[in-house]
Motif scaffolding. Structure first.
Motif, PDB file in Angstrom:
ATOM      1  N   ASN A 116      -3.464   7.352 -14.077  1.00 56.58           N
ATOM      2  CA  ASN A 116      -2.969   6.630 -15.262  1.00 56.58           C
ATOM      3  C   ASN A 116      -1.439   6.656 -15.344  1.00 56.58           C
ATOM      4  OD1 ASN A 116      -2.523   9.251 -16.032  1.00 56.58           O
ATOM      5  ND2 ASN A 116      -4.226   9.330 -17.488  1.00 56.58           N
ATOM      6  N   GLY A 120      -1.468  12.777 -19.566  1.00 49.39           N
ATOM      7  CA  GLY A 120      -2.044  12.476 -20.878  1.00 49.39           C
ATOM      8  C   GLY A 120      -2.361  13.725 -21.695  1.00 49.39           C
ATOM      9  N   CYS A 195      -4.269   5.045 -19.482  1.00 46.65           N
ATOM     10  CA  CYS A 195      -4.146   5.948 -20.633  1.00 46.65           C
ATOM     11  C   CYS A 195      -3.684   5.081 -21.797  1.00 46.65           C
ATOM     12  CB  CYS A 195      -3.130   7.043 -20.350  1.00 46.65           C
ATOM     13  SG  CYS A 195      -2.736   8.046 -21.802  1.00 46.65           S
ATOM     14  N   VAL A 196      -4.612   4.828 -22.742  1.00 45.17           N
ATOM     15  CA  VAL A 196      -4.297   3.890 -23.826  1.00 45.17           C
ATOM     16  C   VAL A 196      -3.416   4.532 -24.906  1.00 45.17           C
ATOM     17  CG1 VAL A 196      -6.334   2.441 -23.507  1.00 45.17           C
ATOM     18  CG2 VAL A 196      -6.501   4.467 -24.967  1.00 45.17           C
TER      19      VAL A 196
HETATM   20 FE1  SF4 Z   1      -6.050  11.454 -22.061  1.00 39.45          FE
HETATM   21 FE2  SF4 Z   1      -6.410   9.909 -24.180  1.00 39.45          FE
HETATM   22 FE3  SF4 Z   1      -4.711   9.190 -22.274  1.00 39.45          FE
HETATM   23 FE4  SF4 Z   1      -7.318   9.162 -21.786  1.00 39.45          FE
HETATM   24  S1  SF4 Z   1      -6.232   7.855 -23.254  1.00 39.45           S
HETATM   25  S2  SF4 Z   1      -5.747   9.935 -20.410  1.00 39.45           S
HETATM   26  S3  SF4 Z   1      -8.026  10.909 -22.985  1.00 39.45           S
HETATM   27  S4  SF4 Z   1      -4.519  10.961 -23.594  1.00 39.45           S
END
Ligand code: SF4
Length: 281
Positions: A116, A120, A195-196
């Protein structure tokens, strides 16, 4: 599928890891595996939670060290399916050394990296695959260094299977992971898994608009090493598909005659680890 555990993922709604995991579970089922013969090893990071959400044997390991554990499991139990999963931070930063050696060792297993392009779990720092101008709280002007190209790293390390997929292109992602599972050797798949919450650059829309499919759009032959090199080193476009596959790949355990379940203690061997320790001290 049979591979879904009853635990509810705590990933943010919309996280790419949902799609990545669904494709992995379907690919495992489609290739004739079941939870009883499958071992999932995960690293640390949001993606590292995957072993909890899959109904199979699993180990949530040490940061960057999932690959050595996975190789150990496969070498002692060549009869079971081993899948290692982690993120770009886990795999290409702290785990980069293990990645290079796992690739060249060619143990018959699958490595799925949920890429991503950000850390995150620790709330949005630049990762090894972040763009050089990607602004984060710790890199307000961007990391100012080029991102790691994991596919090139794999190719230079002597990989026998290199692929890339996109979590949101569900069928294609599943098909690509299936090919990695079926490959005789180390099947490496880098998955764009947005990663939203912390990455507003490498989004679903970005990948939907920019990804070129090697097999569907480009008629790319993964057995052609030079063609693979060209797409892997192409700094302009982003691709999904199987970039490279060595048809003559011989997995490590076959090269070295490891064909049996080695996890049982052989006749005459000390029955527990403490006996071994006492022998030495
Ligand atoms: Fe982590 Fe949330 Fe990002 Fe997914 S969207 S990689 S769960 S921080």
């Amino acid at each position: 599928t049979d591979f879904k555990s009853d635990k509810q993922p705590t990933w943010c709604p919309g996280c790419g890891d949902f799609g990545t995991m669904n494709g992995m579970m379907k690919a495992l089922a489609e290739t004739g595996n079941d939870p009883d013969n499958t071992f999932v090893v995960a690293g640390i990071g949001c993606s590292g939670k995957i072993g909890t959400y899959m109904h199979s044997y699993a180990l949530h390991g040490v940061h960057g060290r999932a690959l050595p554990v996975g190789q150990g499991v496969k070498m002692s139990r060549p009869d079971i399916e081993v899948m290692v999963a982690g993120g770009d931070g886990d795999g290409y930063s702290i785990g980069a050394g293990h990645f290079v050696h796992a690739v060249r060792r060619n143990v018959d297993m699958t490595y799925v990296v949920m890429d991503n392009r950000i850390y995150g779990l620790t709330k949005g720092q630049a990762s090894p695959t972040s763009r050089s101008d990607f602004e984060t709280s710790t890199t307000p002007e961007g990391p100012k260094q080029p991102p790691v190209n994991p596919l090139a790293l794999a190719l230079a390390s002597g990989a026998s299977f290199i692929a890339q997929s996109f979590a949101s292109d569900a069928l294609r992602h599943q098909e690509i992971v299936q090919k990695a599972i079926e490959h005789d050797g180390f099947g490496f798949v880098n998955v764009f898994s947005p990663c939203v919450t912390f990455n507003d650059v490498d989004t679903y829309d970005y990948f939907r608009d920019s990804l070129v499919d090697l097999q569907e759009d480009e008629d790319h032959d993964p057995n052609d090493y030079e063609a693979a090199k060209e797409v892997i080193l192409d700094g302009e476009k982003e691709y999904q598909g199987v970039m490279y596959q060595d048809e003559n790949s011989v997995p490590y355990h076959e090269q070295h005659g490891v064909t049996e379940n080695m996890s049982e203690i052989p006749d005459g061997a000390p029955e527990d680890a403490m006996d071994l320790v006492r022998e030495f001290y």
